[in-house]
Write a protein that holds these residues in place. Structure first.
Motif, PDB file in Angstrom:
ATOM      1  N   UNK A  97      40.400 -28.849 -18.698  1.00 12.81           N
ATOM      2  CA  UNK A  97      40.234 -29.560 -17.428  1.00 12.81           C
ATOM      3  C   UNK A  97      38.824 -29.445 -16.861  1.00 12.81           C
ATOM      4  N   UNK A  98      37.917 -28.863 -17.633  1.00  8.64           N
ATOM      5  CA  UNK A  98      36.510 -28.905 -17.261  1.00  8.64           C
ATOM      6  C   UNK A  98      36.064 -27.912 -16.214  1.00  8.64           C
ATOM      7  N   UNK A  99      36.708 -26.739 -16.140  1.00  4.05           N
ATOM      8  CA  UNK A  99      36.229 -25.687 -15.235  1.00  4.05           C
ATOM      9  C   UNK A  99      34.824 -25.286 -15.704  1.00  4.05           C
ATOM     10  N   UNK A 100      33.794 -25.500 -14.879  1.00  2.75           N
ATOM     11  CA  UNK A 100      32.407 -25.335 -15.343  1.00  2.75           C
ATOM     12  C   UNK A 100      32.105 -23.996 -16.017  1.00  2.75           C
ATOM     13  N   UNK A 101      32.539 -22.897 -15.426  1.00  3.27           N
ATOM     14  CA  UNK A 101      32.223 -21.592 -16.013  1.00  3.27           C
ATOM     15  C   UNK A 101      32.901 -21.414 -17.365  1.00  3.27           C
ATOM     16  N   UNK A 102      34.121 -21.931 -17.496  1.00  3.14           N
ATOM     17  CA  UNK A 102      34.839 -21.818 -18.767  1.00  3.14           C
ATOM     18  C   UNK A 102      34.198 -22.698 -19.836  1.00  3.14           C
ATOM     19  N   UNK A 103      33.793 -23.896 -19.458  1.00  2.00           N
ATOM     20  CA  UNK A 103      33.131 -24.796 -20.404  1.00  2.00           C
ATOM     21  C   UNK A 103      31.834 -24.182 -20.901  1.00  2.00           C
ATOM     22  N   UNK A 104      31.073 -23.601 -19.985  1.00  2.00           N
ATOM     23  CA  UNK A 104      29.804 -22.980 -20.362  1.00  2.00           C
ATOM     24  C   UNK A 104      30.022 -21.792 -21.297  1.00  2.00           C
ATOM     25  N   UNK A 105      31.030 -20.981 -21.007  1.00  2.00           N
ATOM     26  CA  UNK A 105      31.305 -19.827 -21.873  1.00  2.00           C
ATOM     27  C   UNK A 105      31.774 -20.288 -23.250  1.00  2.00           C
ATOM     28  N   UNK A 106      32.579 -21.351 -23.279  1.00  2.00           N
ATOM     29  CA  UNK A 106      33.026 -21.887 -24.569  1.00  2.00           C
ATOM     30  C   UNK A 106      31.829 -22.373 -25.383  1.00  2.00           C
ATOM     31  N   UNK A 107      30.868 -23.004 -24.722  1.00  2.00           N
ATOM     32  CA  UNK A 107      29.675 -23.477 -25.423  1.00  2.00           C
ATOM     33  C   UNK A 107      28.890 -22.310 -26.021  1.00  2.00           C
ATOM     34  N   UNK A 108      28.736 -21.238 -25.238  1.00  2.00           N
ATOM     35  CA  UNK A 108      28.019 -20.060 -25.722  1.00  2.00           C
ATOM     36  C   UNK A 108      28.699 -19.476 -26.956  1.00  2.00           C
ATOM     37  N   UNK A 109      30.007 -19.400 -26.896  1.00  2.00           N
ATOM     38  CA  UNK A 109      30.748 -18.805 -28.018  1.00  2.00           C
ATOM     39  C   UNK A 109      30.747 -19.731 -29.238  1.00  2.00           C
ATOM     40  N   UNK A 110      30.689 -21.020 -28.986  1.00  2.00           N
ATOM     41  CA  UNK A 110      30.570 -21.948 -30.113  1.00  2.00           C
ATOM     42  C   UNK A 110      29.240 -21.743 -30.821  1.00  2.00           C
ATOM     43  N   UNK A 111      28.187 -21.544 -30.067  1.00  2.00           N
ATOM     44  CA  UNK A 111      26.877 -21.295 -30.675  1.00  2.00           C
ATOM     45  C   UNK A 111      26.913 -20.025 -31.523  1.00  2.00           C
ATOM     46  N   UNK A 112      27.658 -19.032 -31.056  1.00  2.00           N
ATOM     47  CA  UNK A 112      27.799 -17.812 -31.848  1.00  2.00           C
ATOM     48  C   UNK A 112      28.559 -18.100 -33.143  1.00  2.00           C
ATOM     49  N   UNK A 113      29.582 -18.945 -33.044  1.00  2.00           N
ATOM     50  CA  UNK A 113      30.352 -19.305 -34.239  1.00  2.00           C
ATOM     51  C   UNK A 113      29.492 -20.039 -35.254  1.00  2.00           C
ATOM     52  N   UNK A 114      28.561 -20.828 -34.775  1.00  2.00           N
ATOM     53  CA  UNK A 114      27.692 -21.552 -35.704  1.00  2.00           C
ATOM     54  C   UNK A 114      26.849 -20.584 -36.534  1.00  2.00           C
ATOM     55  N   UNK A 115      26.555 -19.440 -35.946  1.00  2.00           N
ATOM     56  CA  UNK A 115      25.790 -18.419 -36.655  1.00  2.00           C
ATOM     57  C   UNK A 115      26.688 -17.527 -37.502  1.00  2.00           C
ATOM     58  N   UNK A 116      27.880 -17.235 -36.959  1.00  2.00           N
ATOM     59  CA  UNK A 116      28.810 -16.324 -37.622  1.00  2.00           C
ATOM     60  C   UNK A 116      30.232 -16.772 -37.308  1.00  2.00           C
ATOM     61  N   UNK A 117      30.921 -17.287 -38.316  1.00  2.00           N
ATOM     62  CA  UNK A 117      32.268 -17.829 -38.103  1.00  2.00           C
ATOM     63  C   UNK A 117      33.240 -16.796 -37.555  1.00  2.00           C
ATOM     64  N   UNK A 118      32.966 -15.515 -37.782  1.00  2.00           N
ATOM     65  CA  UNK A 118      33.855 -14.449 -37.318  1.00  2.00           C
ATOM     66  C   UNK A 118      33.487 -13.952 -35.922  1.00  2.00           C
ATOM     67  N   UNK A 119      32.538 -14.620 -35.271  1.00  2.00           N
ATOM     68  CA  UNK A 119      32.071 -14.147 -33.965  1.00  2.00           C
ATOM     69  C   UNK A 119      33.112 -14.337 -32.868  1.00  2.00           C
ATOM     70  N   UNK A 120      34.054 -15.230 -33.089  1.00  2.00           N
ATOM     71  CA  UNK A 120      35.122 -15.483 -32.118  1.00  2.00           C
ATOM     72  C   UNK A 120      36.453 -15.161 -32.778  1.00  2.00           C
ATOM     73  N   UNK A 121      37.279 -14.408 -32.073  1.00  2.00           N
ATOM     74  CA  UNK A 121      38.577 -14.032 -32.626  1.00  2.00           C
ATOM     75  C   UNK A 121      39.456 -15.267 -32.865  1.00  2.00           C
TER      76      UNK A 121
END
Length: 290
Positions: A97-121
């Motif tokens: 539903x686009x909660x700004x803080x949640x969207x931003x955190x999801x983006x950060x964690x996606x960037x981590x996944x791009x570097x390391x697929x195991x970075x997110x549980x």
């Protein structure tokens, strides 16, 4: 869930249902939140395109914000399974539903996944990937496709493929579908997942793409149960009698004998949603106009 069923059956008004949900702000039971989330998403799909949708989405964000702040994003090894499930449910809702803080955190964690697929549980991967697609920029699809080709685990490939369907930038869904059906890089049994990720806002586009690519889908999946998944994900949910008639006409001209029951269910669901929308649009407008 019972309250939502009563509302859909006409025994509880939409305003009464939404007022009821306000009483659950302090709730921490995963099963209760599962019912709340299902109801909110159901209403947002039924009233897609309605002028009240931005306010309904705002209502959903406000409802889920306190529990998101309590459970947070950080997982601990000792977290009970109930908490893990609750976290995935409410964070996924906040991102959807686009909660700004949640969207931003999801983006950060996606960037981590791009570097390391195991970075997110694993239990948070789906919502992080979907958030990257749903709220990403024009290059989100290319990033997801690159991640799909990098991944080894079949279950992660499926999550990524579903996320490609969430991309809403112009041309992204067409590219995602063509990647799935034509690239040779997607396992045949995973093909329908790209349609499974499509949000209601772009479901009409998904339906148009299914019709366009029907010869390929029918040839490849027409004599298996998989064809029913394609149809269900691409055709269902759009709440209008016009759409129901289009679906009926298409499958009258292009029979799908292995999906006869699924088509019947899809049509039944479309018409039920269309009737519910017609009965309750005024009440929703008045509720948010209060």
């Amino acid at each position: 869930e019972d309250a939502y069923s009563l509302m859909r059956a006409g025994y509880l008004s939409v305003p009464a249902y939404l007022k009821l949900l306000e009483n659950y702000r302090g709730e921490e039971n995963h099963h209760v939140w599962g019912g709340i989330v299902s109801g909110l998403r159901g209403l947002s799909e039924i009233f897609v395109g309605d002028e009240s949708i931005p306010k309904l989405e705002e209502c959903a964000r406000g409802l889920v914000r306190p529990i998101v702040e309590r459970v947070g994003w950080e997982e601990k090894a000792e977290d009970p399974s109930e908490l893990q499930l609750l976290r995935a449910t409410v964070l996924g809702t906040a991102v959807h539903f686009g909660e700004p803080s949640a969207v931003e955190e999801a983006r950060k964690r996606f960037e981590r996944m791009r570097e390391d697929l195991a970075a997110v549980r694993p239990n948070l991967q789906g919502l992080v990937l979907a958030g990257a697609g749903r709220h990403g920029q024009a290059d989100a699809l290319d990033q997801l496709i690159a991640l799909h080709e990098k991944a080894d685990l079949p279950e992660l490939k499926v999550r990524i493929l579903a996320a490609t369907g969430t991309c809403r930038a112009d041309g992204s869904l067409r590219k995602a579908v063509e990647y799935t059906l034509k690239s040779g890089k997607v396992r045949s049994q995973d093909g329908f997942h790209v349609f499974g990720g499509v949000p209601i806002e772009t479901r009409k586009d998904a339906w148009a793409l299914l019709k366009e690519h029907w010869p390929t889908i029918d040839e490849r999946y027409g004599k298996s149960h998989y064809v029913g998944y394609f149809i269900s994900y691409a055709a269902s949910g759009i709440p209008s009698e016009e759409h129901a008639k289009d679906v009926e006409a298409f499958f009258k001209a292009h029979p799908a004998p292995f999906a006869t029951e699924k088509i019947r269910q899809v049509l039944e669901g479309i018409r039920a949603r269309a009737k519910f929308r017609a009965r309750n649009a005024k009440a929703l407008e008045e509720y948010f106009g209060k």
